[in-house]
Write a protein that holds these residues in place. Structure first.
Motif, PDB file in Angstrom:
ATOM      1  N   LEU A 604       0.832  -1.207   0.000  1.00  0.00           N
ATOM      2  CA  LEU A 604       0.000   0.000   0.000  1.00  0.00           C
ATOM      3  C   LEU A 604       0.864   1.254   0.000  1.00  0.00           C
ATOM      4  CD1 LEU A 604      -2.848  -0.952   2.521  1.00  0.00           C
ATOM      5  CD2 LEU A 604      -3.104  -0.542   0.070  1.00  0.00           C
ATOM      6  N   GLU A 605       1.966   1.206   0.742  1.00  0.00           N
ATOM      7  CA  GLU A 605       2.888   2.340   0.762  1.00  0.00           C
ATOM      8  C   GLU A 605       3.537   2.539  -0.619  1.00  0.00           C
ATOM      9  OE1 GLU A 605       3.413   4.543   2.967  1.00  0.00           O
ATOM     10  OE2 GLU A 605       2.341   3.729   4.687  1.00  0.00           O
ATOM     11  N   GLN A 606       3.925   1.443  -1.237  1.00  0.00           N
ATOM     12  CA  GLN A 606       4.509   1.542  -2.572  1.00  0.00           C
ATOM     13  C   GLN A 606       3.491   2.143  -3.559  1.00  0.00           C
ATOM     14  OE1 GLN A 606       6.116  -2.179  -3.929  1.00  0.00           O
ATOM     15  NE2 GLN A 606       7.390  -2.474  -2.089  1.00  0.00           N
ATOM     16  N   ARG A 607       2.239   1.752  -3.425  1.00  0.00           N
ATOM     17  CA  ARG A 607       1.203   2.304  -4.307  1.00  0.00           C
ATOM     18  C   ARG A 607       1.029   3.799  -4.079  1.00  0.00           C
ATOM     19  NH1 ARG A 607      -4.495   3.101  -3.840  1.00  0.00           N
ATOM     20  NH2 ARG A 607      -5.583   2.943  -5.848  1.00  0.00           N
ATOM     21  N   ASP A 608       1.056   4.226  -2.822  1.00  0.00           N
ATOM     22  CA  ASP A 608       0.942   5.655  -2.522  1.00  0.00           C
ATOM     23  C   ASP A 608       2.084   6.451  -3.158  1.00  0.00           C
ATOM     24  OD1 ASP A 608      -1.365   5.236  -1.157  1.00  0.00           O
ATOM     25  OD2 ASP A 608      -0.703   6.142   0.728  1.00  0.00           O
ATOM     26  N   LEU A 609       3.304   5.902  -3.067  1.00  0.00           N
ATOM     27  CA  LEU A 609       4.452   6.582  -3.681  1.00  0.00           C
ATOM     28  C   LEU A 609       4.296   6.664  -5.199  1.00  0.00           C
ATOM     29  CD1 LEU A 609       7.397   5.022  -1.611  1.00  0.00           C
ATOM     30  CD2 LEU A 609       6.489   7.347  -1.442  1.00  0.00           C
ATOM     31  N   TYR A 610       3.822   5.592  -5.792  1.00  0.00           N
ATOM     32  CA  TYR A 610       3.613   5.568  -7.240  1.00  0.00           C
ATOM     33  C   TYR A 610       2.551   6.592  -7.644  1.00  0.00           C
ATOM     34  CZ  TYR A 610       2.371   3.840 -11.875  1.00  0.00           C
ATOM     35  OH  TYR A 610       2.099   3.752 -13.218  1.00  0.00           O
ATOM     36  N   LEU A 611       1.430   6.648  -6.897  1.00  0.00           N
ATOM     37  CA  LEU A 611       0.369   7.603  -7.221  1.00  0.00           C
ATOM     38  C   LEU A 611       0.824   9.042  -7.007  1.00  0.00           C
ATOM     39  CD1 LEU A 611      -2.791   5.790  -5.779  1.00  0.00           C
ATOM     40  CD2 LEU A 611      -2.108   6.004  -8.171  1.00  0.00           C
ATOM     41  N   THR A 612       1.702   9.260  -6.030  1.00  0.00           N
ATOM     42  CA  THR A 612       2.264  10.593  -5.828  1.00  0.00           C
ATOM     43  C   THR A 612       3.079  11.030  -7.044  1.00  0.00           C
ATOM     44  OG1 THR A 612       2.346  10.235  -3.431  1.00  0.00           O
ATOM     45  CG2 THR A 612       3.682  12.022  -4.323  1.00  0.00           C
ATOM     46  N   GLN A 613       3.848  10.106  -7.607  1.00  0.00           N
ATOM     47  CA  GLN A 613       4.593  10.399  -8.832  1.00  0.00           C
ATOM     48  C   GLN A 613       3.636  10.679  -9.999  1.00  0.00           C
ATOM     49  OE1 GLN A 613       7.163   7.040  -9.463  1.00  0.00           O
ATOM     50  NE2 GLN A 613       8.392   7.410  -7.628  1.00  0.00           N
ATOM     51  N   CYS A 614       2.533   9.919 -10.069  1.00  0.00           N
ATOM     52  CA  CYS A 614       1.538  10.154 -11.116  1.00  0.00           C
ATOM     53  C   CYS A 614       0.907  11.537 -10.974  1.00  0.00           C
ATOM     54  CB  CYS A 614       0.446   9.086 -11.062  1.00  0.00           C
ATOM     55  SG  CYS A 614       0.986   7.432 -11.555  1.00  0.00           S
ATOM     56  N   GLN A 615       0.702  11.946  -9.728  1.00  0.00           N
ATOM     57  CA  GLN A 615       0.124  13.270  -9.502  1.00  0.00           C
ATOM     58  C   GLN A 615       1.077  14.363  -9.974  1.00  0.00           C
ATOM     59  OE1 GLN A 615      -2.069  13.558  -5.942  1.00  0.00           O
ATOM     60  NE2 GLN A 615      -1.880  15.774  -5.764  1.00  0.00           N
ATOM     61  N   GLN A 616       2.345  14.182  -9.731  1.00  0.00           N
ATOM     62  CA  GLN A 616       3.328  15.150 -10.210  1.00  0.00           C
ATOM     63  C   GLN A 616       3.353  15.196 -11.737  1.00  0.00           C
ATOM     64  OE1 GLN A 616       6.921  13.787  -8.334  1.00  0.00           O
ATOM     65  NE2 GLN A 616       6.345  14.531  -6.284  1.00  0.00           N
ATOM     66  N   LEU A 618       0.820  14.476 -13.666  1.00  0.00           N
ATOM     67  CA  LEU A 618      -0.422  15.137 -14.072  1.00  0.00           C
ATOM     68  C   LEU A 618      -0.297  16.648 -13.974  1.00  0.00           C
ATOM     69  CD1 LEU A 618      -3.414  15.120 -14.902  1.00  0.00           C
ATOM     70  CD2 LEU A 618      -4.003  14.747 -12.490  1.00  0.00           C
ATOM     71  N   GLU A 619       0.270  17.117 -12.877  1.00  0.00           N
ATOM     72  CA  GLU A 619       0.456  18.556 -12.700  1.00  0.00           C
ATOM     73  C   GLU A 619       1.389  19.124 -13.772  1.00  0.00           C
ATOM     74  OE1 GLU A 619       1.853  18.725  -8.724  1.00  0.00           O
ATOM     75  OE2 GLU A 619      -0.151  18.558  -7.812  1.00  0.00           O
ATOM     76  N   GLN A 620       2.434  18.353 -14.137  1.00  0.00           N
ATOM     77  CA  GLN A 620       3.345  18.789 -15.196  1.00  0.00           C
ATOM     78  C   GLN A 620       2.630  18.820 -16.553  1.00  0.00           C
ATOM     79  OE1 GLN A 620       6.510  19.962 -14.868  1.00  0.00           O
ATOM     80  NE2 GLN A 620       6.309  20.460 -17.055  1.00  0.00           N
ATOM     81  N   PHE A 621       1.794  17.837 -16.783  1.00  0.00           N
ATOM     82  CA  PHE A 621       1.010  17.783 -18.018  1.00  0.00           C
ATOM     83  C   PHE A 621       0.088  18.994 -18.138  1.00  0.00           C
ATOM     84  CE2 PHE A 621      -3.084  16.253 -19.895  1.00  0.00           C
ATOM     85  CZ  PHE A 621      -2.658  16.164 -21.214  1.00  0.00           C
ATOM     86  N   ILE A 622      -0.574  19.347 -17.018  1.00  0.00           N
ATOM     87  CA  ILE A 622      -1.464  20.509 -17.022  1.00  0.00           C
ATOM     88  C   ILE A 622      -0.671  21.791 -17.235  1.00  0.00           C
ATOM     89  CG2 ILE A 622      -3.060  21.862 -15.605  1.00  0.00           C
ATOM     90  CD1 ILE A 622      -3.886  19.231 -14.258  1.00  0.00           C
ATOM     91  N   ALA A 623       0.513  21.870 -16.577  1.00  0.00           N
ATOM     92  CA  ALA A 623       1.343  23.069 -16.716  1.00  0.00           C
ATOM     93  C   ALA A 623       1.836  23.255 -18.149  1.00  0.00           C
ATOM     94  CB  ALA A 623       2.526  22.992 -15.758  1.00  0.00           C
ATOM     95  N   THR A 624       2.036  22.146 -18.858  1.00  0.00           N
ATOM     96  CA  THR A 624       2.561  22.221 -20.224  1.00  0.00           C
ATOM     97  C   THR A 624       1.471  22.456 -21.259  1.00  0.00           C
ATOM     98  OG1 THR A 624       4.315  20.679 -19.577  1.00  0.00           O
ATOM     99  CG2 THR A 624       3.962  21.021 -21.942  1.00  0.00           C
ATOM    100  N   TYR A 625       0.341  21.767 -21.100  1.00  0.00           N
ATOM    101  CA  TYR A 625      -0.694  21.815 -22.132  1.00  0.00           C
ATOM    102  C   TYR A 625      -1.996  22.447 -21.663  1.00  0.00           C
ATOM    103  CZ  TYR A 625       2.371  18.499 -24.482  1.00  0.00           C
ATOM    104  OH  TYR A 625       3.450  17.897 -25.083  1.00  0.00           O
ATOM    105  N   GLY A 626      -2.072  22.815 -20.398  1.00  0.00           N
ATOM    106  CA  GLY A 626      -3.315  23.331 -19.867  1.00  0.00           C
ATOM    107  C   GLY A 626      -3.541  24.792 -20.151  1.00  0.00           C
ATOM    108  N   PRO A 627      -4.584  25.403 -19.551  1.00  0.00           N
ATOM    109  CA  PRO A 627      -4.894  26.808 -19.778  1.00  0.00           C
ATOM    110  C   PRO A 627      -3.769  27.713 -19.277  1.00  0.00           C
ATOM    111  CG  PRO A 627      -6.160  25.955 -17.929  1.00  0.00           C
ATOM    112  CD  PRO A 627      -5.479  24.780 -18.575  1.00  0.00           C
ATOM    113  N   GLY A 628      -3.544  28.811 -19.985  1.00  0.00           N
ATOM    114  CA  GLY A 628      -2.504  29.759 -19.591  1.00  0.00           C
ATOM    115  C   GLY A 628      -1.162  29.475 -20.202  1.00  0.00           C
ATOM    116  N   THR A 629      -1.038  28.365 -20.962  1.00  0.00           N
ATOM    117  CA  THR A 629       0.237  28.044 -21.611  1.00  0.00           C
ATOM    118  C   THR A 629       0.257  28.644 -23.012  1.00  0.00           C
ATOM    119  OG1 THR A 629      -0.629  25.976 -22.526  1.00  0.00           O
ATOM    120  CG2 THR A 629       0.354  25.882 -20.337  1.00  0.00           C
ATOM    121  N   THR A 630       1.429  28.673 -23.600  1.00  0.00           N
ATOM    122  CA  THR A 630       1.576  29.277 -24.928  1.00  0.00           C
ATOM    123  C   THR A 630       0.918  28.434 -26.005  1.00  0.00           C
ATOM    124  OG1 THR A 630       3.706  28.157 -25.144  1.00  0.00           O
ATOM    125  CG2 THR A 630       3.717  30.418 -24.303  1.00  0.00           C
ATOM    126  N   ILE A 631       0.672  27.161 -25.717  1.00  0.00           N
ATOM    127  CA  ILE A 631       0.057  26.281 -26.708  1.00  0.00           C
ATOM    128  C   ILE A 631      -1.383  26.703 -26.991  1.00  0.00           C
ATOM    129  CG2 ILE A 631      -0.709  23.903 -27.126  1.00  0.00           C
ATOM    130  CD1 ILE A 631       1.732  22.947 -25.670  1.00  0.00           C
TER     131      ILE A 631
END
Length: 636
Positions: A604-616, A618-631
């Motif tokens: 369960l701890e390993q899964r939490d660490l993995y999901l934390t990486q997925c969240q990061q 996701l946030e990077q994906f939003i920062a790159t392609y989301g609203p407010g970007t040059t794209i």
């Protein structure tokens, strides 16, 4: 201050504050109260037709004495309908629809409870009619001596007929149509709640019909009942003497049965929630791991079971929004799972084709590929509109104009497509995009109408079928056996209480969760938009993201949607999009939600660490392609 002055001050205060006047009014009210006459009450309960005659006589005397209606000549011109709101809470006043025979000879009030399974359109019936003697020389050829009114259990021919005779001269009576009074009538059918529960989860692809009881609704009671709802009905049982005599109920009053709001969850789940409170993901992971352990071993099909649980808590019979339901379509080649799962996963699943009866629950409709094109088109319409419309041709039923009735659908749909059939395997296309699955067997618009698409083709990365095979064999030997500690510690009743409590939670989005939801939606829409075909994301994509996030928060028994809930929603939704259209720059593994087997706390701890990486990510994906970007262009 002396006691007398204290009383004077209190009196002045009451007078100036208005309390004294209220006290005086209350005293007048209590001074005017009276005890109800027990004999009259007994007369109303057990001889309602004769009791109505008593009130008819009293009302007639009052009208004549006070000169209220000058044209009133006879008592029969007054139609009395006794409306009861309650009956004594005694067994003799209840009518159990599961017991036989039903008492329909006493012609008194009973209370029964059931679920509406069918209803007619509203039609007219004759409340009352005036008849005159056909012999003009007869004194009864004028006036209001012959008034016929509807009584409970009577057919239309009992009120309007051409063979009535004059009591004075034996001549035939003729109706004076100018004085006919019409009312509204509607017929509904109800079944006992116990009967419906007995067939929940039953599906053999063969249509069947419940034995129902007919209820007649009249006048202000029409259109007060909806299919799928449960009601308490006070009425008089009668036997309708037609070509096929049948027992029916002349409804007197209708009481809607609200769903009971559960008081809480079991101690075992409360303890589990406390132990996992440090994580936003552990509790739901364990729920998915142990859910339906009577059907499939713990640890198998965790992704599927998590989605089913989220669908269950998101589906409710609250009349807030009909579109709040979460429909699931499963692509599978695991026929063993289908064979064990076709009977449902609990009391919330009922048979195919019962969308209206599944109010607040699940309608399981089986393999989509087994249905014909017209049925699939109907299903798509229901999924998109969340309603069922029935067209009634007027000519076929003796009416001048066509009619239609629309019923709201308040359930979620679960279905699957079994790709294991040899004919279907041969028909599959070669996919050109990474992660995409061939869904050409089902119309693309229908696949899009489901909120979530899941690929379920293995129970475990290491041992695909062994645990389930062992479970199936054990069940064959001991059908009632509990083979796992989870089954004994967390019972079906515990899950029922948990799901009932969770689905009644009112949740709202935190600001960061709302921003992440919109950010992911806009970014995903941007990278899946082509110059020719436009965006591949449907207009309802954002709605499904919201539903998934709310469902995960409810399953965690929280009132607030957090960004951790949005992550699970985004992973599930992205997995669904990948199956439809292939992978994109936000590449999500098929097992992203459950990357490891859940054996103990370490996993369960390993899964939490993995999901934390997925969240990061996701946030990077939003920062790159989301609203407010040059794209993004200014229009986007």
């Amino acid at each position: 201050m002396s006691n007398l002055k204290m009383k004077e001050a209190a009196l002045i205060y009451l007078d100036r504050s208005g309390g004294l006047q209220k006290f005086i009014d209350d005293c007048k009210y209590y001074n005017g109260t009276f005890s109800k006459d027990a004999e009259l009450g007994n007369h109303i309960l057990h001889q309602p037709l004769k009791a109505a005659e008593v009130f008819q006589s009293v009302c007639f005397i009052a009208v004549k004495t006070l000169s209220l209606i000058g044209q009133l000549q006879t008592e029969t011109q007054i139609n009395i309908v006794l409306k009861l709101t309650h009956l004594p809470p005694l067994p003799s006043y209840g009518l159990d629809l599961c017991e036989f025979p039903l008492d329909y000879t006493s012609q008194r009030f009973y209370m029964m409870q059931g679920i509406v399974i069918a209803m007619t359109t509203v039609t007219k019936y004759t409340q009352g009619a005036r008849f005159l003697c056909s012999d003009e020389a007869c004194p009864l050829s004028k006036g209001f001596q012959y008034i016929r009114v509807h009584v409970p259990g009577a057919t239309e021919s009992a009120t309007i007929r051409n063979d009535f005779l004059c009591n004075l001269c034996a001549s035939s009576l003729q109706e004076d149509r100018k004085f006919r009074v019409l009312g509204d009538k509607q017929i509904v059918e109800i079944i006992a709640t116990k009967a419906l529960r007995a067939f929940q989860g039953y599906s053999n692809n063969q249509p069947f019909r419940f034995q129902s009881l007919t209820i007649f609704l009249r006048d202000e009671s029409v259109n007060k009942m909806n299919i799928g709802n449960e009601y308490k009905i006070i009425g008089i049982p009668t036997c309708v003497k037609t070509s096929q005599p049948a027992v029916c109920i002349e409804a007197n009053s209708i009481i809607f049965c609200n769903s009971k709001v559960p008081s809480g969850i079991s101690d075992n789940f409360r303890c589990l929630l406390s132990l996992t409170s440090s994580s936003c993901w552990k509790f739901t992971a364990i729920l998915a791991n142990i859910f339906a352990s009577q059907i499939t071993p713990p640890g198998t099909y965790n992704l599927l079971k998590l989605c089913l649980l989220m669908s269950l808590v998101q589906t409710t019979d609250r009349n807030k929004e009909l579109e709040d339901c979460l429909d699931i379509l499963i692509i599978t080649s695991d026929t063993l799972l289908i064979d064990r799962n076709k009977y449902g996963t609990g009391a919330v699943s009922i048979q195919a084709g019962s969308a209206l009866l599944a109010k607040g629950g699940i309608c399981f409709i089986g393999d989509l590929a087994s249905h014909k094109k017209d049925k699939l088109e109907q299903l798509q319409t229901v999924l998109e509109s969340r309603s069922i419309t029935v067209y009634i041709p007027g000519k076929k039923f003796g009416e001048d104009i066509d009619q239609q009735m629309t019923f709201p659908v308040q359930c979620s749909f679960w279905s699957f497509v079994d790709m294991d059939s040899s004919s279907r395997r041969n028909a599959q296309k070669i996919n050109t995009l990474i992660g995409q699955m061939d869904c050409s067997l089902i119309p693309a618009n229908l696949v899009e109408a489901f909120g979530l698409l899941i690929n379920c083709n293995e129970s475990s990365p290491c041992h695909p079928f062994l645990p389930t095979v062992q479970h199936t064999l054990n069940k064959a030997i001991n059908p009632e056996g509990l083979f796992y500690a989870a089954s004994r510690q967390f019972t079906t009743e515990d899950f029922e209480k948990l799901l009932a409590f969770a689905k009644n939670l009112n949740v709202e989005f935190s600001l960061e969760a709302e921003r992440m939801t919109h950010g992911y939606y806009l970014a995903s829409r941007r990278i899946r938009t082509g110059s020719v075909c436009g965006s591949k994301l449907s207009a309802s994509a954002l709605k499904y993201l919201v539903f998934l996030s709310e469902a995960h928060a409810r399953l965690n028994l929280r009132n607030k949607v957090l960004k951790e809930d949005v992550l699970i929603a985004a992973l599930l939704f992205e997995t669904s999009l990948t199956l439809k259209y292939g992978a994109t720059v936000f590449c999500v593994a098929p097992n992203a939600v459950f990357p490891f087997e859940l054996y103990n706390e370490e996993y369960l701890e390993q899964r939490d660490l993995y999901l934390t990486q997925c969240q990061q990510q996701l946030e990077q994906f939003i920062a790159t392609y989301g609203p407010g970007t040059t794209i993004f262009s200014s229009d986007e």
